[in-house]
Motif scaffolding. Structure first.
Motif, short mmCIF file in Angstrom:
data_model
loop_
_atom_site.label_atom_id
_atom_site.label_comp_id
_atom_site.label_asym_id
_atom_site.label_seq_id
_atom_site.Cartn_x
_atom_site.Cartn_y
_atom_site.Cartn_z
N GLN A 67 0.69 -1.28 -0.69
CA GLN A 67 0.07 -0.28 0.02
C GLN A 67 0.80 1.01 0.02
O GLN A 67 1.88 1.72 1.50
CB GLN A 67 -0.68 0.32 1.29
CG GLN A 67 -1.59 1.11 1.41
CD GLN A 67 -3.21 1.30 -0.20
OE1 GLN A 67 -3.53 0.41 -0.50
NE2 GLN A 67 -2.79 2.37 -0.64
N ASN A 68 1.35 1.85 -1.24
CA ASN A 68 1.98 3.12 -0.91
C ASN A 68 1.60 4.34 -0.77
O ASN A 68 0.05 5.00 -1.87
CB ASN A 68 2.80 3.00 -2.58
CG ASN A 68 3.38 4.25 -2.92
OD1 ASN A 68 3.78 4.56 -1.86
ND2 ASN A 68 3.38 4.66 -3.91
N ASN A 69 1.04 4.83 0.20
CA ASN A 69 1.29 6.50 0.67
C ASN A 69 2.72 7.28 0.47
O ASN A 69 1.98 8.35 1.34
CB ASN A 69 0.51 6.57 1.81
CG ASN A 69 -1.18 5.28 1.92
OD1 ASN A 69 -1.79 4.86 1.28
ND2 ASN A 69 -0.96 4.83 3.03
N LEU A 70 3.26 6.65 0.14
CA LEU A 70 4.31 7.54 0.87
C LEU A 70 5.13 8.53 -0.54
O LEU A 70 5.16 9.62 -0.09
CB LEU A 70 5.65 6.77 0.53
CG LEU A 70 6.88 7.23 1.00
CD1 LEU A 70 7.80 7.93 2.27
CD2 LEU A 70 8.17 6.25 0.67
N GLY A 71 4.51 7.83 -1.91
CA GLY A 71 4.55 9.12 -3.30
C GLY A 71 4.46 8.21 -4.15
O GLY A 71 3.62 6.94 -4.36
N THR A 72 5.38 8.28 -5.37
CA THR A 72 5.27 7.59 -6.49
C THR A 72 5.61 6.29 -6.39
O THR A 72 7.09 6.34 -5.62
CB THR A 72 6.09 8.90 -7.58
OG1 THR A 72 7.12 8.34 -7.37
CG2 THR A 72 5.46 9.57 -7.24
#
Length: 480
Positions: A401-406
């Motif tokens: 689950q990518n909530n960091l950036g691109t």
């Protein structure tokens, strides 16, 4: 061979004076002196590492721009950041929380807290770097430990029992900051301190019960189990709620069953339960000729650690990647049926807070005597991720689950954060061996490669399968 035996052997080969062997005698004497005075190589002679160490300088230099991930933003716990002016607001908050713990949760007066902690203050100081503790005398350090420890326990109790943060003037945006600060390596309190403070509660709580609550605070405990165990039919935590904490059987599944060694601090407790129970190398299904134990050559190690390159290569070889049913990082498994295979990986979320958590877990493993199992997990993910497309694929599966950036930023993070770190070779060894064998079998058989390509092309989704089944049914009915 012992050092003295080496020295005796050297003396036998020295020869007599005058036969030319005296040349270099001075150097030989220096060599024997060094061997005799060298420390023993036994594990017991090695100096113990600190239980609450500082972040290794090597890691700070390795991961550029990550300084904010190691320092607290609101409250300091312990001596490393104590008294910094930027944390003055946090000092006031700690006093409010400490007063709440002593007055509302405990049976003892403040004198008893001070006397008890002062009696073990030397042991508590030994947890930390000496350069950071020597500027405090015993009285000052005792006050720090009592205030910080009581404040931390008060906040955890209030979070787990749903008390209002407004009574302590805690802003909503500070809640996540406090949680983050509690998991920083250089912001840890000795678990021994917390145990002594917990004993002063008005109602007796077992260590297992505290463990369950700590895990609830960290968000890695099943809420239903915790509430059932605590008998939380009431909204109040200051009344008879404590007396109803009697169902200890459910705690076995909530806490960590492998707590054979005492915890050093809360970050250590978090790490143990985040990783899950240790898995033996023989766990899971294995073929009879797999070499998982015994002597390993350098070639074996290189082959296992370089089993594959990325997600795309695995998928091209007929390996499907799915979510593991648990949240423990050790629960990675692999099963092959000869043509296709399934790799199950624990789902994980990547955002700014988990980035700080990752780096502090790395720092703890690098500076302690614990196995590098978390680092091994990151290295395993790094072997799956080469490019942004790999991150995108893992996210579509539900693994990442990518909530960091691109996607590119996440790929860069995994490719850089663990590149130069030493992993635990035995961690995920069985999975790597099985993947390597599947890849070798796949690329050594043209029939398997052809069958895998057909499955990917014509049966890559349920809709294509339904379409093919429908076509066959229609064809069959035509002939009938």
């Amino acid at each position: 061979m012992a050092v003295k035996e080496v020295a005796i052997l050297m003396e036998k080969h020295q020869g007599k004076p005058g036969d030319g062997s005296c040349v270099g005698r001075k150097g030989l004497a220096i060599l024997k002196s060094k061997l005799e005075t060298s420390p023993s190589s036994s594990p017991s002679s090695s100096s113990p590492k600190l239980k609450c160490p500082k972040v290794p300088k090597r890691l700070r230099e390795m991961v550029k721009g990550a300084e904010d991930c190691y320092a607290p933003k609101l409250i300091s716990l312990g001596p490393y950041y104590h008294g910094e002016s930027r944390l003055a607001e946090g000092e006031e908050l700690k006093l409010k929380l400490a007063k709440d713990y002593i007055q509302n949760y405990c049976k003892e007066i403040v004198d008893a807290f001070y006397d008890k902690i002062s009696s073990i203050i030397t042991e508590l100081k030994d947890y930390y770097d000496e350069m950071s503790t020597k500027k405090y005398d015993d009285d000052e350090f005792t006050v720090m430990m009592v205030v910080d420890g009581c404040a931390l326990l008060s906040y955890i109790l209030n979070v787990c029992f749903g008390s209002k943060h407004g009574s302590f003037s805690i802003r909503f945006q500070d809640i996540s900051v406090l949680y983050r600060d509690a998991l920083l390596l250089e912001n840890q309190l000795p678990y021994q301190l917390l145990l002594e403070l917990m004993k002063m509660m008005r109602f007796e709580w077992t260590n297992d019960l505290w463990t369950a609550m700590f895990l609830e605070f960290f968000g890695i405990n099943d809420e239903s189990i915790f509430q059932e165990f605590m008998g939380m039919e009431s909204n109040s935590c200051h009344g008879g709620l404590f007396l109803r904490a009697s169902r200890k059987s459910n705690l076995e599944s909530a806490g960590n069953k492998s707590e054979s060694k005492p915890c050093h601090h809360l970050l250590d407790l978090f790490r143990r339960n985040f990783l899950g129970e240790e898995r033996s190398s023989s766990s899971g299904s294995q073929t009879g000729n797999e070499k998982l134990e015994g002597t390993w050559s350098v070639r074996d190690v290189k082959e296992v650690m370089a089993s594959f390159r990325n997600v795309k290569e695995l998928m091209d070889a007929g390996i499907r990647i799915k979510r593991s049913p648990t949240r423990h990082l050790r629960d990675i498994s692999f099963r092959s049926n000869g043509i296709t295979a399934c790799l199950k990986i624990t789902p994980i979320t990547i955002d700014s807070s988990t980035k700080a958590m990752f780096l502090n877990l790395i720092a703890y493993e690098m500076s302690s005597n614990v196995p590098h199992d978390f680092i091994s997990y990151l290295r395993f993910l790094d072997s799956l991720i080469d490019h942004a497309d790999d991150v995108k694929e893992l996210q579509s599966i539900g693994i990442l689950q990518n909530n960091l950036g691109t996607h590119e930023e996440v790929a860069i993070f995994f490719n850089t954060v663990s590149t130069n770190l030493e992993s635990n070779f035995h961690a995920y060894k069985d999975v790597r061996v099985k993947i390597r064998k599947h890849l070798q079998s796949h690329y050594n058989s043209r029939a398997k490669m052809w069958m895998t390509q057909c499955l990917d092309t014509y049966f890559d989704s349920p809709w294509t399968i339904i379409t093919w089944v429908g076509a066959f049914v229609a064809l069959f009915l035509t002939f009938v």
